[in-house]
Motif scaffolding. Sequence first.
Motif, PDB file in Angstrom:
ATOM      1  N   ALA A  38       0.830  -1.204   0.000  1.00 15.79           N
ATOM      2  CA  ALA A  38       0.000   0.000   0.000  1.00 15.79           C
ATOM      3  C   ALA A  38       0.866   1.257   0.000  1.00 15.79           C
ATOM      4  O   ALA A  38       0.595   2.222  -0.726  1.00 15.79           O
ATOM      5  N   ASN A  39       1.925   1.247   0.792  1.00 14.38           N
ATOM      6  CA  ASN A  39       2.814   2.401   0.867  1.00 14.38           C
ATOM      7  C   ASN A  39       3.545   2.604  -0.454  1.00 14.38           C
ATOM      8  O   ASN A  39       3.729   3.739  -0.915  1.00 14.38           O
ATOM      9  N   ASN A  43       3.091   5.928  -3.086  1.00 12.38           N
ATOM     10  CA  ASN A  43       4.228   6.774  -3.427  1.00 12.38           C
ATOM     11  C   ASN A  43       4.577   6.746  -4.907  1.00 12.38           C
ATOM     12  O   ASN A  43       5.179   7.693  -5.414  1.00 12.38           O
ATOM     13  N   GLU A  44       4.194   5.654  -5.588  1.00 14.49           N
ATOM     14  CA  GLU A  44       4.609   5.510  -6.982  1.00 14.49           C
ATOM     15  C   GLU A  44       3.487   5.751  -7.976  1.00 14.49           C
ATOM     16  O   GLU A  44       3.736   5.809  -9.183  1.00 14.49           O
ATOM     17  N   SER A  45       2.253   5.888  -7.505  1.00 11.39           N
ATOM     18  CA  SER A  45       1.113   6.097  -8.407  1.00 11.39           C
ATOM     19  C   SER A  45       0.465   7.449  -8.115  1.00 11.39           C
ATOM     20  O   SER A  45       0.687   8.062  -7.072  1.00 11.39           O
ATOM     21  N   ASP A  46      -0.325   7.895  -9.079  1.00 10.56           N
ATOM     22  CA  ASP A  46      -1.086   9.139  -8.903  1.00 10.56           C
ATOM     23  C   ASP A  46      -2.392   8.799  -8.195  1.00 10.56           C
ATOM     24  O   ASP A  46      -3.383   8.441  -8.821  1.00 10.56           O
ATOM     25  N   ILE A  47      -2.395   8.936  -6.890  1.00 14.34           N
ATOM     26  CA  ILE A  47      -3.538   8.544  -6.071  1.00 14.34           C
ATOM     27  C   ILE A  47      -4.292   9.789  -5.612  1.00 14.34           C
ATOM     28  O   ILE A  47      -3.699  10.748  -5.111  1.00 14.34           O
ATOM     29  N   GLY A  48      -5.623   9.753  -5.807  1.00 18.47           N
ATOM     30  CA  GLY A  48      -6.442  10.893  -5.386  1.00 18.47           C
ATOM     31  C   GLY A  48      -7.094  10.700  -4.038  1.00 18.47           C
ATOM     32  O   GLY A  48      -7.548  11.669  -3.413  1.00 18.47           O
ATOM     33  N   LEU A  49      -7.151   9.450  -3.543  1.00 16.73           N
ATOM     34  CA  LEU A  49      -7.809   9.174  -2.263  1.00 16.73           C
ATOM     35  C   LEU A  49      -7.330   7.814  -1.759  1.00 16.73           C
ATOM     36  O   LEU A  49      -7.078   6.904  -2.546  1.00 16.73           O
ATOM     37  N   ILE A  50      -7.210   7.696  -0.433  1.00 15.24           N
ATOM     38  CA  ILE A  50      -6.865   6.422   0.198  1.00 15.24           C
ATOM     39  C   ILE A  50      -8.013   6.013   1.114  1.00 15.24           C
ATOM     40  O   ILE A  50      -8.449   6.799   1.966  1.00 15.24           O
ATOM     41  N   LEU A  62      -3.585   2.660  11.999  1.00 13.14           N
ATOM     42  CA  LEU A  62      -3.199   4.005  12.452  1.00 13.14           C
ATOM     43  C   LEU A  62      -1.727   4.285  12.148  1.00 13.14           C
ATOM     44  O   LEU A  62      -1.362   5.426  11.815  1.00 13.14           O
ATOM     45  N   GLN A  63      -0.885   3.239  12.285  1.00 15.07           N
ATOM     46  CA  GLN A  63       0.525   3.440  11.951  1.00 15.07           C
ATOM     47  C   GLN A  63       0.691   3.770  10.467  1.00 15.07           C
ATOM     48  O   GLN A  63       1.505   4.617  10.083  1.00 15.07           O
ATOM     49  N   LEU A  64      -0.106   3.111   9.624  1.00  9.71           N
ATOM     50  CA  LEU A  64      -0.034   3.394   8.193  1.00  9.71           C
ATOM     51  C   LEU A  64      -0.586   4.794   7.884  1.00  9.71           C
ATOM     52  O   LEU A  64      -0.057   5.521   7.036  1.00  9.71           O
ATOM     53  N   LEU A  65      -1.648   5.169   8.590  1.00 10.63           N
ATOM     54  CA  LEU A  65      -2.185   6.530   8.453  1.00 10.63           C
ATOM     55  C   LEU A  65      -1.115   7.559   8.797  1.00 10.63           C
ATOM     56  O   LEU A  65      -0.929   8.557   8.082  1.00 10.63           O
ATOM     57  N   GLU A  66      -0.412   7.333   9.882  1.00 13.24           N
ATOM     58  CA  GLU A  66       0.651   8.256  10.298  1.00 13.24           C
ATOM     59  C   GLU A  66       1.740   8.344   9.239  1.00 13.24           C
ATOM     60  O   GLU A  66       2.255   9.426   8.932  1.00 13.24           O
ATOM     61  N   THR A  67       2.080   7.188   8.647  1.00  6.53           N
ATOM     62  CA  THR A  67       3.090   7.165   7.584  1.00  6.53           C
ATOM     63  C   THR A  67       2.654   7.998   6.385  1.00  6.53           C
ATOM     64  O   THR A  67       3.426   8.801   5.848  1.00  6.53           O
ATOM     65  N   PHE A  68       1.403   7.808   5.967  1.00  6.01           N
ATOM     66  CA  PHE A  68       0.885   8.573   4.830  1.00  6.01           C
ATOM     67  C   PHE A  68       0.941  10.086   5.089  1.00  6.01           C
ATOM     68  O   PHE A  68       1.269  10.868   4.200  1.00  6.01           O
ATOM     69  N   GLU A  70       2.905  11.740   6.971  1.00  8.43           N
ATOM     70  CA  GLU A  70       4.243  12.282   7.196  1.00  8.43           C
ATOM     71  C   GLU A  70       5.071  12.343   5.917  1.00  8.43           C
ATOM     72  O   GLU A  70       5.947  13.186   5.789  1.00  8.43           O
ATOM     73  N   GLN A  71       4.808  11.445   4.966  1.00  4.37           N
ATOM     74  CA  GLN A  71       5.600  11.386   3.741  1.00  4.37           C
ATOM     75  C   GLN A  71       5.256  12.543   2.806  1.00  4.37           C
ATOM     76  O   GLN A  71       4.093  12.917   2.667  1.00  4.37           O
ATOM     77  N   GLU A  72       6.271  13.094   2.175  1.00  5.43           N
ATOM     78  CA  GLU A  72       6.087  14.250   1.303  1.00  5.43           C
ATOM     79  C   GLU A  72       5.139  13.935   0.150  1.00  5.43           C
ATOM     80  O   GLU A  72       4.285  14.752  -0.208  1.00  5.43           O
ATOM     81  N   LYS A  73       5.262  12.751  -0.452  1.00  3.73           N
ATOM     82  CA  LYS A  73       4.450  12.402  -1.626  1.00  3.73           C
ATOM     83  C   LYS A  73       2.993  12.144  -1.261  1.00  3.73           C
ATOM     84  O   LYS A  73       2.079  12.371  -2.067  1.00  3.73           O
ATOM     85  N   THR A  74       2.735  11.674  -0.031  1.00  4.79           N
ATOM     86  CA  THR A  74       1.379  11.236   0.313  1.00  4.79           C
ATOM     87  C   THR A  74       0.659  12.126   1.318  1.00  4.79           C
ATOM     88  O   THR A  74      -0.532  11.919   1.570  1.00  4.79           O
ATOM     89  N   LYS A  75       1.348  13.106   1.882  1.00  7.64           N
ATOM     90  CA  LYS A  75       0.724  13.874   2.969  1.00  7.64           C
ATOM     91  C   LYS A  75      -0.484  14.701   2.519  1.00  7.64           C
ATOM     92  O   LYS A  75      -1.336  15.066   3.341  1.00  7.64           O
ATOM     93  N   GLY A  76      -0.560  14.978   1.225  1.00  8.22           N
ATOM     94  CA  GLY A  76      -1.702  15.750   0.725  1.00  8.22           C
ATOM     95  C   GLY A  76      -2.848  14.901   0.232  1.00  8.22           C
ATOM     96  O   GLY A  76      -3.853  15.442  -0.238  1.00  8.22           O
ATOM     97  N   ILE A  77      -2.726  13.575   0.334  1.00 11.63           N
ATOM     98  CA  ILE A  77      -3.806  12.681  -0.119  1.00 11.63           C
ATOM     99  C   ILE A  77      -4.784  12.465   1.035  1.00 11.63           C
ATOM    100  O   ILE A  77      -4.380  12.017   2.122  1.00 11.63           O
ATOM    101  N   PRO A  78      -6.065  12.775   0.851  1.00 10.89           N
ATOM    102  CA  PRO A  78      -7.032  12.545   1.927  1.00 10.89           C
ATOM    103  C   PRO A  78      -7.202  11.054   2.221  1.00 10.89           C
ATOM    104  O   PRO A  78      -7.077  10.220   1.319  1.00 10.89           O
ATOM    105  N   VAL A  79      -7.475  10.733   3.485  1.00 11.08           N
ATOM    106  CA  VAL A  79      -7.623   9.348   3.916  1.00 11.08           C
ATOM    107  C   VAL A  79      -8.986   9.155   4.577  1.00 11.08           C
ATOM    108  O   VAL A  79      -9.349   9.909   5.493  1.00 11.08           O
TER     109      VAL A  79
END
Length: 340
Positions: A38-39, A43-50, A62-68, A70-79
Amino acid sequence: MNENILVIEHRDDLLNKIIDILKERHYNPISTKSRSQANTIANESDIGLIILDVDIADSQGLQLLETFKEQEKTKGIPVILISTPYKKIEFIEEAISLGLDYIIFTPFDEMEFIVAVNSAINLRKLYLEHQKLLKNYNQLEEALNDSRETADKNYKSYQDAQKKYDDILPVDLDTGLLNKKEFDSQFLKLLYESVRHEEVIIVASFTIDGMENLINEFGIIAADEIFIQFTEILRDTTRKEDIIARIDKNLFLVVFKRMNLISYEEKVNEIKNLVAKNEIDYNNFIIKYTISVGISYTSYKSNYHVESVDKEIAPCLLALHNAKRRGYSSVFIHPTIIRK
């Protein structure tokens, strides 16, 4: 729509249901049950929503949510977090603190789910638009700073060049009038002559009223045009033997040689009247301006000791200061001084 939506769900029945709902609305779901996969996809695809199952990988949602978040590529993707309704309030609060955008409890209503998905997608678009505007703003700010640096360098070069010319030339480059250095030289000679012959020296100082406001409203080029026009008025109204100088950006001096005490007031009034009639047509704007005037006249005795030019013009500059305190278009005459 065709937005890519990453679905992370370990329950096959729920995963298939979510995929079917998304495909019916023309979204493109990408599914996985693996936290690491999932991570990688995020990071490698154009994702609009998780869409994230909180119980993925032994309740490590929750750990995966925190990872998303914090990461520069995924921090702007709504979850959107998928959870059972039996989670404690502390769990919900922790998810919110990590940056959770939406939470849906199972079993969920299909329309409620679609509304959440659509809202999250729109949130993503707003985020991307904000980032685009922020990037444009940063680029404009950087360009502006570069322009300022270039302008500062050019202005400093201009100042350095002007100082170099001031040390060589006897005139102000903008107006052609005497500069401070040449004025001091000629005025000092006049002082010695006046002491020797016991004569009166009349000095008038002029300044354009509200110049800072004029620059702010019309620009520096318009201000320079005003200075040039006023210079022409001084040339036209003074005599060849008078000393005319520009000793600062907005400070002009006229020393009237061997003029009687009656004539100088008429001369100053003539200058003021010409200024009042003067209009400058600048970019289809008519600019009018006024001047303030300070005057001093000093009678010298043969035994007077000349110290410095600055001391001798100080009464005139003080008179100008008093004129400006009275308001625009004012004239102040310093009391007569007898130099013994």
